[in-house]
Design a protein around this motif. Structure first.
Motif, PDB file in Angstrom:
ATOM      1  N   UNK A   1       0.833  -1.208   0.000  1.00 33.07           N
ATOM      2  CA  UNK A   1       0.000   0.000   0.000  1.00 33.07           C
ATOM      3  C   UNK A   1       0.869   1.260   0.000  1.00 33.07           C
ATOM      4  N   UNK A   2       1.913   1.278   0.816  1.00 27.74           N
ATOM      5  CA  UNK A   2       2.792   2.449   0.849  1.00 27.74           C
ATOM      6  C   UNK A   2       3.439   2.678  -0.516  1.00 27.74           C
ATOM      7  N   UNK A   3       3.827   1.612  -1.182  1.00 21.94           N
ATOM      8  CA  UNK A   3       4.423   1.740  -2.519  1.00 21.94           C
ATOM      9  C   UNK A   3       3.396   2.319  -3.500  1.00 21.94           C
ATOM     10  N   UNK A   4       2.165   1.834  -3.451  1.00 21.59           N
ATOM     11  CA  UNK A   4       1.115   2.348  -4.356  1.00 21.59           C
ATOM     12  C   UNK A   4       0.793   3.803  -4.036  1.00 21.59           C
ATOM     13  N   UNK A   5       0.761   4.148  -2.757  1.00 25.04           N
ATOM     14  CA  UNK A   5       0.478   5.535  -2.379  1.00 25.04           C
ATOM     15  C   UNK A   5       1.603   6.462  -2.823  1.00 25.04           C
ATOM     16  N   UNK A   6       2.847   5.993  -2.750  1.00 19.01           N
ATOM     17  CA  UNK A   6       3.980   6.785  -3.241  1.00 19.01           C
ATOM     18  C   UNK A   6       3.852   6.987  -4.749  1.00 19.01           C
ATOM     19  N   UNK A   7       3.424   5.945  -5.450  1.00 16.85           N
ATOM     20  CA  UNK A   7       3.203   6.051  -6.895  1.00 16.85           C
ATOM     21  C   UNK A   7       2.118   7.090  -7.191  1.00 16.85           C
ATOM     22  N   UNK A   8       1.039   7.093  -6.405  1.00 20.97           N
ATOM     23  CA  UNK A   8      -0.032   8.080  -6.593  1.00 20.97           C
ATOM     24  C   UNK A   8       0.478   9.501  -6.373  1.00 20.97           C
ATOM     25  N   UNK A   9       1.286   9.703  -5.333  1.00 24.90           N
ATOM     26  CA  UNK A   9       1.840  11.042  -5.078  1.00 24.90           C
ATOM     27  C   UNK A   9       2.727  11.484  -6.242  1.00 24.90           C
ATOM     28  N   UNK A  10       3.515  10.564  -6.760  1.00 28.18           N
ATOM     29  CA  UNK A  10       4.394  10.877  -7.876  1.00 28.18           C
ATOM     30  C   UNK A  10       3.593  11.266  -9.122  1.00 28.18           C
ATOM     31  N   UNK A  11       2.554  10.493  -9.404  1.00 27.41           N
ATOM     32  CA  UNK A  11       1.732  10.774 -10.579  1.00 27.41           C
ATOM     33  C   UNK A  11       0.974  12.082 -10.389  1.00 27.41           C
ATOM     34  N   UNK A  12       0.535  12.374  -9.162  1.00 20.97           N
ATOM     35  CA  UNK A  12      -0.128  13.654  -8.905  1.00 20.97           C
ATOM     36  C   UNK A  12       0.819  14.816  -9.182  1.00 20.97           C
ATOM     37  N   UNK A  13       2.070  14.680  -8.765  1.00 21.74           N
ATOM     38  CA  UNK A  13       3.058  15.729  -9.022  1.00 21.74           C
ATOM     39  C   UNK A  13       3.274  15.886 -10.528  1.00 21.74           C
ATOM     40  N   UNK A  14       3.303  14.770 -11.223  1.00 24.54           N
ATOM     41  CA  UNK A  14       3.432  14.795 -12.690  1.00 24.54           C
ATOM     42  C   UNK A  14       2.237  15.521 -13.319  1.00 24.54           C
ATOM     43  N   UNK A  15       1.054  15.240 -12.817  1.00 24.22           N
ATOM     44  CA  UNK A  15      -0.158  15.899 -13.313  1.00 24.22           C
ATOM     45  C   UNK A  15      -0.094  17.401 -13.054  1.00 24.22           C
ATOM     46  N   UNK A  16       0.352  17.779 -11.880  1.00 24.22           N
ATOM     47  CA  UNK A  16       0.473  19.206 -11.558  1.00 24.22           C
ATOM     48  C   UNK A  16       1.441  19.906 -12.519  1.00 24.22           C
ATOM     49  N   UNK A  17       2.575  19.251 -12.808  1.00 25.11           N
ATOM     50  CA  UNK A  17       3.545  19.851 -13.744  1.00 25.11           C
ATOM     51  C   UNK A  17       2.943  19.983 -15.143  1.00 25.11           C
ATOM     52  N   UNK A  18       2.210  18.956 -15.563  1.00 22.62           N
ATOM     53  CA  UNK A  18       1.601  18.992 -16.906  1.00 22.62           C
ATOM     54  C   UNK A  18       0.570  20.114 -17.009  1.00 22.62           C
ATOM     55  N   UNK A  19      -0.208  20.302 -15.969  1.00 23.44           N
ATOM     56  CA  UNK A  19      -1.202  21.386 -15.985  1.00 23.44           C
ATOM     57  C   UNK A  19      -0.501  22.739 -16.003  1.00 23.44           C
ATOM     58  N   UNK A  20       0.537  22.877 -15.218  1.00 25.04           N
ATOM     59  CA  UNK A  20       1.258  24.146 -15.149  1.00 25.04           C
ATOM     60  C   UNK A  20       1.943  24.520 -16.469  1.00 25.04           C
TER      61      UNK A  20
END
Length: 146
Positions: free
Chosen positions: A68-87
């Motif tokens: 679960x911690x690994x999947x949650x870390x993956x989600x945080x990483x993808x969220x950061x990627x999404x934020x960069x793409x929007x910006x």
């Protein structure tokens, strides 16, 4: 003080008491309706597990916590990627769409891990415990749909 003044004060006092009482009763009702024990609490507190069951569930829970911690870390990483793409362009660009798709994949992976964990937990239970567990899982999965 005249009769009107006493009546007004009594009415005001009763109104305040009714408002406070109604708010307290309403808050307790909502809390009790919303405060379902987690599946973990339900299994450990209400199913009367044997020592062997607690041991086996402990192993499953430790393993799941790592995944679960690994999947949650993956989600945080993808969220950061999404934020960069929007910006980058402030529009629903191909980069944003790709990041959203990766987020959905990561969220689906976490959901799959969770379902596999729940099913693994069930294998540790007796038939009677499993029946109660199944009811609680069904409630948890359908309560937001109500």
């Amino acid at each position: 003080m005249n009769v009107f003044g006493r009546g007004f004060i009594l009415t005001l006092f009763l109104t305040v008491i009714a408002a406070v009482g109604g708010t307290w009763i309403g808050a307790r009702y909502i809390y009790e309706q919303r405060h379902q024990p987690s599946l973990h609490e339900f299994v450990h507190d209400e199913l009367k597990l044997s020592a062997e069951q607690r041991r086996r569930l402990g192993v499953l829970e430790q393993d799941f916590a790592v995944r679960r911690r690994a999947r949650e870390a993956e989600l945080r990483s993808v969220n950061a990627e999404l934020a960069r793409a929007i910006q980058m362009r402030h529009e629903y660009s191909p980069e944003v769409k790709a990041a959203v798709d990766r987020f959905h994949d990561a969220m689906g992976g976490l959901q799959n891990e969770t379902i596999l964990h729940v099913l693994a937990m069930r294998t540790v239970l007796t038939p009677d415990q499993a029946a109660r567990f199944d009811e609680r899982v069904a409630e948890a999965l359908t309560e937001s749909a109500l």
